[in-house]
Motif scaffolding. Structure first.
Motif, mmCIF file in Angstrom:
data_model
loop_
_atom_site.group_PDB
_atom_site.id
_atom_site.type_symbol
_atom_site.label_atom_id
_atom_site.label_comp_id
_atom_site.label_asym_id
_atom_site.label_seq_id
_atom_site.Cartn_x
_atom_site.Cartn_y
_atom_site.Cartn_z
ATOM 1 N N VAL A 36 0.854 -1.187 0.000
ATOM 2 C CA VAL A 36 0.000 0.000 0.000
ATOM 3 C C VAL A 36 0.886 1.232 0.000
ATOM 4 O O VAL A 36 1.858 1.311 0.760
ATOM 5 N N LEU A 37 0.546 2.206 -0.857
ATOM 6 C CA LEU A 37 1.246 3.486 -0.863
ATOM 7 C C LEU A 37 0.332 4.544 -0.259
ATOM 8 O O LEU A 37 -0.821 4.680 -0.661
ATOM 9 N N VAL A 38 0.854 5.293 0.704
ATOM 10 C CA VAL A 38 0.121 6.393 1.315
ATOM 11 C C VAL A 38 0.753 7.708 0.878
ATOM 12 O O VAL A 38 1.970 7.891 0.987
ATOM 13 N N ILE A 39 -0.076 8.597 0.348
ATOM 14 C CA ILE A 39 0.347 9.972 0.047
ATOM 15 C C ILE A 39 -0.396 10.853 1.047
ATOM 16 O O ILE A 39 -1.632 10.874 1.055
ATOM 17 N N ALA A 94 -2.838 -0.492 -4.602
ATOM 18 C CA ALA A 94 -3.579 0.235 -3.573
ATOM 19 C C ALA A 94 -2.851 1.525 -3.199
ATOM 20 O O ALA A 94 -1.718 1.487 -2.704
ATOM 21 N N VAL A 95 -3.501 2.650 -3.457
ATOM 22 C CA VAL A 95 -2.943 3.962 -3.108
ATOM 23 C C VAL A 95 -3.955 4.679 -2.220
ATOM 24 O O VAL A 95 -5.127 4.803 -2.577
ATOM 25 N N VAL A 96 -3.509 5.115 -1.065
ATOM 26 C CA VAL A 96 -4.347 5.861 -0.133
ATOM 27 C C VAL A 96 -3.894 7.317 -0.156
ATOM 28 O O VAL A 96 -2.729 7.611 0.125
ATOM 29 N N HIS A 102 -6.780 7.757 -13.316
ATOM 30 C CA HIS A 102 -5.847 6.775 -12.731
ATOM 31 C C HIS A 102 -6.525 5.413 -12.606
ATOM 32 O O HIS A 102 -6.582 4.823 -11.531
ATOM 33 N N THR A 103 -7.013 4.912 -13.713
ATOM 34 C CA THR A 103 -7.698 3.616 -13.702
ATOM 35 C C THR A 103 -6.735 2.459 -13.419
ATOM 36 O O THR A 103 -7.180 1.344 -13.103
ATOM 37 N N ASP A 104 -5.432 2.715 -13.534
ATOM 38 C CA ASP A 104 -4.446 1.668 -13.251
ATOM 39 C C ASP A 104 -4.135 1.559 -11.765
ATOM 40 O O ASP A 104 -3.383 0.667 -11.353
ATOM 41 N N LEU A 105 -4.717 2.453 -10.955
ATOM 42 C CA LEU A 105 -4.498 2.432 -9.513
ATOM 43 C C LEU A 105 -5.830 2.313 -8.792
ATOM 44 O O LEU A 105 -6.855 2.809 -9.262
ATOM 45 N N SER A 106 -5.812 1.655 -7.643
ATOM 46 C CA SER A 106 -7.002 1.567 -6.791
ATOM 47 C C SER A 106 -6.841 2.621 -5.684
ATOM 48 O O SER A 106 -6.145 2.392 -4.693
ATOM 49 N N ILE A 107 -7.457 3.782 -5.908
ATOM 50 C CA ILE A 107 -7.257 4.920 -5.004
ATOM 51 C C ILE A 107 -8.362 4.979 -3.960
ATOM 52 O O ILE A 107 -9.547 4.890 -4.280
ATOM 53 N N THR A 108 -7.962 5.106 -2.711
ATOM 54 C CA THR A 108 -8.880 5.353 -1.601
ATOM 55 C C THR A 108 -8.536 6.702 -0.989
ATOM 56 O O THR A 108 -7.364 6.978 -0.712
ATOM 57 N N LEU A 122 -10.007 2.651 8.019
ATOM 58 C CA LEU A 122 -9.485 2.333 6.694
ATOM 59 C C LEU A 122 -9.442 0.823 6.468
ATOM 60 O O LEU A 122 -9.800 0.345 5.384
ATOM 61 N N ILE A 123 -9.008 0.078 7.482
ATOM 62 C CA ILE A 123 -8.994 -1.385 7.374
ATOM 63 C C ILE A 123 -10.396 -1.910 7.077
ATOM 64 O O ILE A 123 -10.599 -2.766 6.207
ATOM 65 N N ASP A 124 -11.383 -1.392 7.799
ATOM 66 C CA ASP A 124 -12.764 -1.832 7.579
ATOM 67 C C ASP A 124 -13.210 -1.520 6.150
ATOM 68 O O ASP A 124 -13.929 -2.307 5.525
#
Length: 349
Positions: free
Chosen positions: A85-88, A137-139, A266-272, A339-341
Motif C-alpha cells: 500500500v502506498l500512502v500519500i 492500492a494507493v491511499v 488513474h484507472t491503473d491504480l485503486s485509489i482510496t 481504513l482497514i474496515d
C-alpha cells in the motif's frame, strides 16, 4: 584655619554621574533580560501546534490523560519496491501512527509526503511503476482545509516533476525539552506572552477569542458545548482551533466531483481517499459533519470519517488533541481501523 579652594569639586563629577546612570540602566536591562529568559526557560515547552502558535500554556491546554503508546516496530514505512500500500499524505500521516494499524495486519505500507511528491499528476501510475511499486492500492490522505488545493493542483498537472521518490523510513517523536527539563527552544518573550495569553483566555467570558503569533497563523479559543466531556485539559470549557478552518473551503459535493475526475485519470491504480475533517468541523459543526462525509462513501471513494469522528468525539475524550489540530493517538488508531474496515469490504477484495 585652613583655606578652602572654591574651585575644588565638592560632589561627583558630571562624567562619573553619567557612568553611574549608564551602569544603572545597563544593570536594569540585564536584570530584565535575565527575568524574561528565566520566565521562558521555566515555561513548559509546547507540545501541540495550537498552543505553540497561540502562545498558550501547555499546563492549561495540554491533555491530562495519557495516550496509549504505539510500538515503535509498527511505526515504519516500507520502500516503494516492498510496499503493498502506498500512502500519500500530509502531517496527519507523518508520525506513521494510523499506518501502524495496517502494519499490525501484516501490510507493508510506504508513506510519501505531499511536499516530496508534489501534485498527483496524470502520469502517477507510470512513475510509480518505473520506480518499482508493484501494488495497486494507493491511499491519498488530506485534511479537509487542504483538500481543494490538492485537487486544483492535481487536475492541472500532467507530468510528475519529482525525481526519485523517497518514502519515510521511520517516525521521530520530537522532544522540545532542553537540559535539566528547561524550555530552551523558544524566544525571549515566549514566557511572558504565554502567561498573558493564557490569563486572557482564563478570564474571558466571550464565546470566542483569537490569539496569533503573526497574521498568517491564528488560533481561535472558543467555548465548546460539553467541553469537559470531550477534552481532558484543565481549561476544558475552552477549545483551541485553527482559525483557517473557518476561511478554507469546506468539504462538500463539489470536492467529490473533482475526486471522481481524478480517479478517472488513474484507472491503473485503486485509489482510496482519506479526508480528515477539520477539528472545528467535528466539534463546532457536528450537524454538517454528520451528513457531508456520506457523499464520499456513497461515491465509493473512501470511508466517511466525518460522521464517524463526530460519533467518536462524543464517546472518546481527546479524540483530537486539546492542544493540537491533529488527532490524538486514539484518533489515529480509529482512523487506521476505519481504513482497514473500508479495504475489507467485498468490493475491495
Amino acid at each position: 584655619m585652613p583655606v578652602t579652594n572654591p574651585s575644588s569639586p565638592t560632589g561627583p563629577s558630571p562624567a562619573s554621574g553619567a557612568v553611574q546612570l549608564w551602569l544603572s540602566v545597563f544593570g536594569t536591562g540585564v536584570a530584565l533580560v535575565a527575568a524574561l529568559l528565566l520566565w521562558t526557560l521555566l515555561t513548559p515547552p509546547f507540545r501541540g501546534d495550537l498552543t505553540r502558535l497561540g502562545r498558550l500554556s501547555e499546563t492549561e491546554f495540554g491533555p491530562t490523560q495519557p495516550s496509549r503508546p504505539v510500538e515503535r516496530a509498527l511505526r515504519v514505512s516500507s520502500t516503494l519496491q516492498e510496499a503493498d500500500v502506498l500512502v500519500i499524505g500530509d502531517s496527519f500521516s507523518a508520525p506513521l501512527l494510523w499506518q501502524s494499524v495496517l502494519v499490525a495486519r501484516g501490510l507493508r505500507v510506504a508513506t510519501i509526503d505531499w511536499l516530496t511528491l508534489g501534485p498527483v499528476c496524470a502520469d502517477l501510475g507510470s512513475v510509480l511503476r518505473t520506480q518499482g511499486f508493484r501494488g495497486s492500492a494507493v491511499v491519498i490522505e488530506s485534511v479537509e482545509r487542504g483538500l481543494d488545493g490538492h485537487l486544483d493542483d492535481a487536475l492541472a498537472c500532467a507530468r510528475t516533476r519529482a525525481g526519485r521518490l523517497q518514502t519515510r523510513q521511520g517516525a521521530r517523536d520530537w522532544d522540545t525539552v532542553g537540559p535539566f527539563g528547561l524550555n530552551t527552544s523558544e524566544t525571549l518573550f515566549t514566557g511572558l506572552l504565554t502567561t498573558l495569553h493564557t490569563r486572557d483566555a482564563r478570564r474571558s467570558d466571550a464565546e470566542e477569542l483569537v490569539h496569533h503569533t503573526d497574521g498568517a497563523n491564528r488560533v481561535r479559543i472558543q467555548r465548546v458545548p460539553d467541553g469537559c466531556q470531550r477534552f481532558s485539559h484543565r481549561l476544558c470549557g475552552h477549545g483551541l482551533f485553527f482559525a483557517d478552518d473557518r476561511t478554507s473551503a469546506p468539504f462538500g459535493p463539489s470536492s467529490v466531483e473533482r475526486m471522481q475526475q481524478l480517479a478517472r485519470r488513474h484507472t491503473d491504480l485503486s485509489i482510496t481517499w482519506l479526508v480528515l475533517p477539520n477539528k472545528s468541523t467535528v466539534y463546532l459543526e457536528p450537524d454538517r459533519a454528520a451528513t457531508v462525509g456520506s457523499t464520499l462513501e456513497t461515491a465509493g471513494l473512501g470511508p466517511d470519517l466525518f460522521s464517524h469522528f463526530v460519533h467518536l468525539s462524543r464517546q472518546t475524550r481527546d479524540l483530537y488533541s486539546p492542544n493540537d489540530t491533529h488527532t490524538s493517538t486514539a484518533g489515529h488508531q480509529a482512523l487506521g481501523q476505519r481504513l482497514i474496515d473500508w479495504l475489507d469490504r467485498p468490493m475491495h477484495r
